[in-house]
Design a protein around this motif. Structure first.
Motif, PDB file in Angstrom:
ATOM      1  N   HIS A 281      38.490  38.863  50.491  1.00  0.00           N
ATOM      2  CA  HIS A 281      38.899  39.327  49.155  1.00  0.00           C
ATOM      3  C   HIS A 281      38.812  40.845  49.051  1.00  0.00           C
ATOM      4  O   HIS A 281      39.663  41.486  48.420  1.00  0.00           O
ATOM      5  N   SER A 288      45.433  34.890  46.130  1.00  0.00           N
ATOM      6  CA  SER A 288      45.192  33.968  45.020  1.00  0.00           C
ATOM      7  C   SER A 288      43.927  33.148  45.284  1.00  0.00           C
ATOM      8  O   SER A 288      43.379  33.147  46.386  1.00  0.00           O
ATOM      9  N   ARG A 289      43.521  32.432  44.250  1.00  0.00           N
ATOM     10  CA  ARG A 289      42.341  31.582  44.357  1.00  0.00           C
ATOM     11  C   ARG A 289      42.530  30.513  45.435  1.00  0.00           C
ATOM     12  O   ARG A 289      41.620  30.242  46.223  1.00  0.00           O
ATOM     13  N   SER A 368      35.874  31.277  45.704  1.00  0.00           N
ATOM     14  CA  SER A 368      37.238  31.642  45.318  1.00  0.00           C
ATOM     15  C   SER A 368      37.372  31.734  43.807  1.00  0.00           C
ATOM     16  O   SER A 368      38.107  32.575  43.286  1.00  0.00           O
ATOM     17  N   PHE A 369      36.645  30.894  43.080  1.00  0.00           N
ATOM     18  CA  PHE A 369      36.693  30.950  41.618  1.00  0.00           C
ATOM     19  C   PHE A 369      36.024  32.223  41.095  1.00  0.00           C
ATOM     20  O   PHE A 369      36.586  32.945  40.258  1.00  0.00           O
ATOM     21  N   THR A 372      37.929  35.597  41.817  1.00  0.00           N
ATOM     22  CA  THR A 372      39.194  35.804  41.100  1.00  0.00           C
ATOM     23  C   THR A 372      39.021  35.716  39.586  1.00  0.00           C
ATOM     24  O   THR A 372      39.991  35.873  38.843  1.00  0.00           O
TER      25      THR A 372
END
Length: 384
Positions: A281, A288-289, A368-369, A372
């Motif tokens: 990231h 994207s997530r 990932s949550f 983002t």
């Protein structure tokens, strides 16, 4: 700059205050009135130096049979400096091959003016402490600041197990919940020391705790259907004796042990996956997530095989004596597959491995949550 320094100082003071409070709590929590299971009156284990081998037990073929009779000088305790006669058995677990000048540990029994001593074992304390210090030195030398923090977290983990987990079990707390508490505390401290306050750390903590709890739940489900619990272990007679004199809940000990034994491997996988997603990231904040989640899964798949082997081999190595016993006596398949020892080993290995497998998608999803989401955690500026 000044506010940043003030925040750093405040954070350190808070951490110190929390550790002091935790230490005080552990001190009072360990004031346990233990039932006396064996009579230890007049008995002590003290260091002593072999002054003279009065009667040896070595045979012509070089083997030892029976007892040595030696004179030892006590180096500790109330009778420090006194020289007394002692015996040393030639056993596999007790006694020592005494030579003049060596330091041993003797079992000293005193009744009135009569003192009876027997050599309990070699004095291994210097070697054990030396290896621990060498390990910590290597950890710091190779790992630098991260290695130092890893050593601190390891010490904290052992403190929690010895001064929190064991007293909780003895006092009758649920073994499963006690293990979960230790897992949560050690995971938070370890991850914080390694990663500070960040989204990566939070993802690792949540993934580790969830993964370890999954291992415990899997083990309980397996144990229920396979009719295996804490009463089916080899040390059950000793445990029942302790439980009869305390509030120990034997049935849950086996599953609590699985939580503790799975912690290291699950923590390793959790931090590795979270760090990888965090690094991806940082290099490409436009992902994207779903893309971050998929990257975490891809990395985790490579780790599953090696980490699964790690746990399976660890449990297998701990049972090598049992396996040799099975092999030497040529037991039948039907006998082996239905033995409690095999069921327990399978339950431990597969429960821990299942936790590793499921930790990968859990950590990937959480990381990932968080990365983002429009959430500020720690000092790092949000890139989203």
């Amino acid at each position: 700059m000044g506010k940043k320094v003030e925040k750093g100082i405040l954070r350190r003071l808070i951490i110190i205050a929390v550790l002091v409070c935790f230490g005080v709590f552990l001190y009072f929590f360990n004031q346990v009135d233990k039932a006396q299971l064996i009579n230890k009156e007049g008995t002590s284990y003290v260091k002593a130096q072999v002054v003279d081998v009065m009667q040896d037990n070595i045979q012509e073929d070089g083997s030892r049979t029976g007892y040595q009779i030696v004179k030892v000088k006590l180096l500790q305790g109330e009778y420090k400096g006194e020289e007394i006669e002692s015996t040393s058995a030639s056993g596999y677990l007790y006694g020592a091959d005494c030579k003049e000048g060596m330091t041993v540990v003797v079992n000293l029994s005193v009744s009135g003016d009569t003192k009876v001593a027997s050599v309990f074992n070699y004095n291994r304390e210097p070697m054990i402490i030396g290896f621990v210090v060498l390990f910590l030195a290597l950890l710091v030398a190779v790992g630098g600041k991260k290695g130092l923090f890893s050593g601190i977290s390891l010490i904290f983990t052992f403190i929690c197990i010895i001064f929190l987990f064991l007293p909780m079990l003895y006092k009758g707390y649920s073994p499963f919940l006690s293990a979960v508490l230790v897992v949560v505390l050690t995971t938070i401290v370890t991850m914080y020391l390694i990663g500070g306050i960040s989204k990566k750390t939070i993802s690792s903590i949540l993934g580790t705790v969830i993964g370890v709890v999954i291992a415990g739940l899997f083990a309980q489900i397996f144990g229920y259907f396979a009719h295996i619990d804490g009463y089916n272990v080899s040390e059950i007679e000793e445990l029942v004796f302790i439980a009869n004199n305390s509030d120990l809940q034997i049935g849950g000990l086996l599953f609590a042990g699985i939580l503790i034994s799975s912690l290291g491997a699950v923590m390793d996988v959790s931090m590795s996956v979270a760090s990888t997603i965090n690094e991806i990231h940082d290099k490409n904040p436009n992902l994207s997530r779903y893309e971050l989640f998929k990257s975490g899964i891809n990395v985790g798949r490579d780790m599953m095989g090696t980490m699964s082997n790690t746990l399976i081999l660890a449990f297998t190595g701990g049972s090598i004596n049992t396996l040799i016993w099975f092999y030497a006596y040529d037991l039948s398949y039907g006998q082996i597959i239905n033995m409690y020892q095999i069921g327990i080993e399978v339950m431990q290995g597969l429960s821990g491995t299942s936790a590793i497998i499921l930790t990968v998608p859990i950590v990937a999803l959480i990381s990932s949550f968080l990365l983002t989401a429009n959430i500020q955690i720690g000092n790092k500026k949000k890139i989203a």
